[in-house]
Design an enzyme around this catalytic site. Structure first.
Site, short mmCIF file in Angstrom:
data_model
loop_
_atom_site.label_atom_id
_atom_site.label_comp_id
_atom_site.label_asym_id
_atom_site.label_seq_id
_atom_site.Cartn_x
_atom_site.Cartn_y
_atom_site.Cartn_z
N PRO A 270 0.78 -1.24 0.00
CA PRO A 270 0.00 0.00 0.00
C PRO A 270 0.81 1.29 0.00
O PRO A 270 0.24 2.36 -0.15
CB PRO A 270 -0.83 -0.12 1.28
CG PRO A 270 0.01 -0.96 2.19
CD PRO A 270 0.69 -1.95 1.28
N GLY B 230 7.34 2.78 0.18
CA GLY B 230 8.38 1.98 0.79
C GLY B 230 8.24 1.97 2.28
O GLY B 230 7.53 2.79 2.86
N GLU C 283 10.86 1.42 5.74
CA GLU C 283 12.28 1.43 6.07
C GLU C 283 12.72 0.35 7.03
O GLU C 283 13.67 0.56 7.80
CB GLU C 283 12.65 2.80 6.64
CG GLU C 283 11.97 3.16 7.96
CD GLU C 283 10.65 3.89 7.82
OE1 GLU C 283 10.21 4.50 8.80
OE2 GLU C 283 10.05 3.84 6.73
N HIS D 182 15.25 7.63 0.07
CA HIS D 182 14.44 7.97 1.25
C HIS D 182 14.47 6.84 2.27
O HIS D 182 14.74 7.08 3.46
CB HIS D 182 13.00 8.25 0.81
CG HIS D 182 12.12 8.72 1.91
ND1 HIS D 182 11.88 10.05 2.16
CD2 HIS D 182 11.42 8.03 2.85
CE1 HIS D 182 11.07 10.17 3.20
NE2 HIS D 182 10.76 8.95 3.64
N GLU D 183 14.21 5.62 1.82
CA GLU D 183 14.18 4.51 2.78
C GLU D 183 15.56 4.26 3.36
O GLU D 183 15.69 3.93 4.55
CB GLU D 183 13.65 3.24 2.10
CG GLU D 183 12.27 3.39 1.46
CD GLU D 183 11.23 4.04 2.36
OE1 GLU D 183 11.31 3.90 3.59
OE2 GLU D 183 10.33 4.71 1.83
N HIS E 138 16.38 6.63 6.20
CA HIS E 138 15.79 6.25 7.48
C HIS E 138 16.76 5.44 8.35
O HIS E 138 16.54 5.32 9.56
CB HIS E 138 14.52 5.44 7.25
CG HIS E 138 13.27 6.25 7.15
ND1 HIS E 138 12.83 7.07 8.18
CD2 HIS E 138 12.35 6.36 6.16
CE1 HIS E 138 11.70 7.65 7.82
NE2 HIS E 138 11.37 7.24 6.60
N GLU F 254 10.38 11.76 9.53
CA GLU F 254 10.16 12.00 8.11
C GLU F 254 10.75 13.30 7.60
O GLU F 254 11.18 13.38 6.45
CB GLU F 254 8.66 11.93 7.79
CG GLU F 254 8.03 10.57 8.08
CD GLU F 254 8.63 9.43 7.26
OE1 GLU F 254 9.44 9.69 6.35
OE2 GLU F 254 8.28 8.27 7.54
N ASP G 207 -2.17 6.81 11.98
CA ASP G 207 -2.12 6.77 10.52
C ASP G 207 -2.47 8.13 9.93
O ASP G 207 -2.04 8.46 8.82
CB ASP G 207 -3.09 5.72 9.98
CG ASP G 207 -2.70 4.30 10.37
OD1 ASP G 207 -1.57 4.11 10.85
OD2 ASP G 207 -3.53 3.39 10.22
N TYR H 125 6.72 15.36 6.28
CA TYR H 125 7.74 15.14 5.26
C TYR H 125 8.29 16.46 4.73
O TYR H 125 9.47 16.78 4.90
CB TYR H 125 7.16 14.34 4.10
CG TYR H 125 6.80 12.91 4.38
CD1 TYR H 125 7.62 11.87 3.97
CD2 TYR H 125 5.61 12.58 5.03
CE1 TYR H 125 7.28 10.54 4.21
CE2 TYR H 125 5.26 11.27 5.27
CZ TYR H 125 6.10 10.25 4.86
OH TYR H 125 5.76 8.94 5.10
N ARG I 292 -1.02 0.63 -4.32
CA ARG I 292 -0.32 1.69 -3.59
C ARG I 292 -1.27 2.84 -3.32
O ARG I 292 -1.82 3.45 -4.24
CB ARG I 292 0.89 2.16 -4.41
CG ARG I 292 1.76 3.18 -3.70
CD ARG I 292 2.95 3.54 -4.57
NE ARG I 292 3.71 4.63 -4.00
CZ ARG I 292 4.72 5.24 -4.63
NH1 ARG I 292 5.07 4.84 -5.84
NH2 ARG I 292 5.36 6.23 -4.05
#
Length: 647
Positions: free
Chosen positions: A303, A306, A308, A332-333, A336, A355, A410, A418, A593
């Site tokens: 979903p 990515g 991390e 990005h990942e 992390h 983030e 969530d 971010y 996603r």
């Protein structure tokens, strides 16, 4: 995580909200070796700072989890036991854990003689956000080990089970976890708060045809058993598992790619720059401390962009574009590994610490690897998307240090932590100069390594190591405006990539009718420039014939680039251009996603195409992750959802 969770980020927030520093400070002072970080003592987190856990973690915390689980594809469940090592901070006999939809068969504990014995437990009534508290009544004070025998439900919020038909190879079933933010409790009874860090080990049993991977060191014990060890203490949301038809391709001695055989070659080629990214980040921000850095390419139903998970980032296949244009998600990942995994937000109010720093570091990696022009283009796209999203968010949700109230964490995953978080760090970099700010960030990661911290702790460290060390540059009032204020500060200088100037000019000549679409000079455009071209088009009243002209010239409908497809379908729906519906149905059915499907359903749900969209969703729903289903079920909840017959 670059995942754009649960509450969906606006359509222009692309590529994990990539940003790079807006400009370099020309007069950055030199840093002497004596300019070291001021040391702060770790601050204990009061119990009531994380309202999203039942755990009594200030009295007793879990220091290690040992899992012995069986992957059962026939019943779609994980079953077995979790043994928890306990660290007591005060004398007590009660242990409270987080669960969601778990069936607890028995609980036992080790007594002072080293013998296991049964102990009573109570599973409380389920709360819609937090799940159910598991209270364990121990017979002896400061018991050192507790063992819980349990199994998951067949549709836990943190696990997706896929049939063979829902995979690339269509030969074997597949399962994977998604524990962030508080979904680890749906497959492990534990203290599901980022304030608690623990090591873990696991022995996983599965059919011999199934390959199992986890966010840990991996060792094959037999044809049906795999052992895992995570020696570094991590928060619960970073515990991860996947199982299916997987193969491995190394990139170098510490990095490689796991994927279904049908994707392994494409994925290895697409992400071949990963080792260079690791070297760049380690040089700038300190050693990579996790041993390996592998990527797991999940089925299209994953979903998020990515996740991390340390040692093994989970990645959507939608970023395999064939030209490395979307690999900032990998940066990005990877980032992390320093911001988030190494230094973790202590509560989900503090998500921006994960983030915002990660988006900042990501874009520094992209700049070093691919150049400042590409990095600044990505930043400008991210900023434009944030502006669009802020117009739709409640003003209270535009605060970095977000007060969630009683809502699910969530809902914290918008573009604010971010992009606004990254822009705040860019502001500091500009004010203090890159050299000083790079030293500050590196020292920050080292100082708080393997700790979970609050915004208050960050502010104290910032004040001592930047604001007070270099006075009269940035005020506490400005910091307040960034962290506690709504929206963006009035003194922000927006990013602007001049690489988009020609794109904007050509778009306008086409809109004005001075050139046809086929006359536009587009042969050298990058994906980022195409996205700028599409995303800045008028969102209403763009003539249908003009859209058809674009589509004929550039073949947007049905494109294999997921980001361009999403931008195009968004533009088409905003302007009522429904010639895209057949291809859009495939887009909505073939991937799960959230950022690439939920906003499109949202656009459709408010139009005369509602019934069409609902029928597409009914058919696509079995292939969506439980968290995607939860978001869309609410959207189409006017009457019970039922599968329509295939035609």
């Amino acid at each position: 995580m670059l995942s754009f969770h649960r509450t969906v980020i606006s359509s222009a927030l692309l590529f994990a909200l990539q940003l790079v520093p807006i400009a370099h400070a020309n007069n950055a002072p030199n840093i002497s070796a004596s300019e070291l970080a001021v040391t702060l003592a770790p601050t204990e987190i009061p119990q009531n700072q994380d309202a999203l856990t039942y755990a009594n973690y200030t009295e007793v915390s879990v220091s290690h989890i040992e899992l012995a689980l069986t992957v059962d594809f026939k019943q779609n469940r994980l079953s077995g036991e979790a043994t928890l090592d306990l660290a007591w901070h005060k004398a007590g006999k009660t242990l409270i854990l987080d669960t969601r939809d778990l069936t607890i068969s028995s609980v036992s504990a080790v007594n002072t003689a080293g013998k296991w014995h049964s102990v009573p437990f109570t599973l409380a009534k389920t709360d819609g956000v937090k799940g159910a508290a598991l209270s364990i009544n121990l017979t002896e004070e400061n018991t050192q080990k507790v063992k819980i025998n349990y199994h998951t439900s067949d549709n836990p919020s943190g696990i997706q089970w896929l049939t063979p038909e829902q995979t690339q190879g269509k030969q074997l079933p597949f399962m994977f976890s998604q524990s962030q933010a508080i979904h680890a409790r749906s497959w492990i009874p534990l203290q599901d708060t980022p304030a608690v860090r623990q090591t873990y080990s696991a022995t996983i049993t599965a059919d011999k045809a199934i390959t199992v991977v986890m966010s840990a060191d991996r060792k094959i014990l037999s044809s049906t058993q795999t052992q895992f060890t995570m020696p570094q203490a991590i928060p619960a949301y970073l515990i991860a598992i996947a199982a299916g038809h997987l193969t491995f391709s190394p990139l170098n001695d510490i990095s490689g790619v796991w994927a279904e055989p049908e994707l392994i070659d494409k994925a290895s080629q697409e992400f071949s720059d990963t080792p260079q990214m690791i070297d760049i980040a380690a040089k700038r921000y300190g050693d990579y401390r996790w041993g390996r850095y592998d990527l797991l390419i999940l089925p299209p139903s994953f979903p998020f962009g990515g996740m991390e998970n340390p040692r093994l980032s989970f990645i959507t296949p939608t970023v395999i574009a064939g030209d490395k244009s979307l690999v900032s998600l990998i940066a990005h990942e990877l980032a992390h590994s320093w911001s988030g995994n190494l230094v973790t937000n202590a509560t989900w109010r503090d998500l921006w610490l994960n983030e915002g720093f990660t988006t900042y570091v990501e874009n520094r990696i992209m700049e070093d690897l691919y150049g400042s022009d590409r990095a600044l283009m990505e930043q400008t796209i991210g900023y434009s998307g944030l502006i669009a999203e802020l117009a739709e968010l409640d003003s209270s949700d535009s605060v970095l240090h977000l007060d969630l109230g009683g809502r699910s964490p969530d809902e914290a995953f918008s573009g604010v932590p971010y992009v606004k978080g990254q822009l705040f760090l860019v502001f500091l970099e500009q004010k203090f100069g890159r050299e000083r700010f790079d030293a500050f960030v590196k020292n920050y990661f080292n100082h708080f390594a393997f700790q979970s911290i609050t915004t208050a702790q960050f502010r104290e460290y910032l004040s001592l190591n930047l604001l007070q060390k270099y006075p009269n540059i940035v005020s506490e009032a400005e910091i307040d405006t960034w962290i506690e204020g709504e929206g963006l500060p009035s003194f922000l200088v927006p990013p602007n990539s001049h690489a988009f100037d020609d794109i904007d000019a050509q778009r306008q000549t086409w809109l004005d009718g001075k050139h046809s679409a086929s006359e536009l000079k587009t042969s050298t455009w990058s994906v980022h420039q195409w996205l700028r071209f599409i995303n800045e088009m008028p969102r209403i009243n763009l003539d249908q014939t003009k859209l058809a002209e674009l589509d004929k010239a550039f073949h947007f409908t049905g494109t294999g680039n997921s980001e361009i497809a999403f931008a195009w379908y968004s533009l088409a729906l905003d302007n009522g251009y429904y010639a895209v519906l057949p291809a859009l149905k495939q887009h909505l059915t073939n991937i799960g996603r959230m950022r690439l499907v939920v906003p499109l359903y949202q656009k459709l749900a408010g139009t005369k195409q509602y019934d069409w969209a609902k029928n597409v969703y009914i058919n696509a729903r079995p292939g969506y992750h439980p968290q995607t289903q939860a978001s869309l079920d609410a959207m189409f909840a006017d009457k019970p959802l039922q599968h329509e017959h295939s035609h």
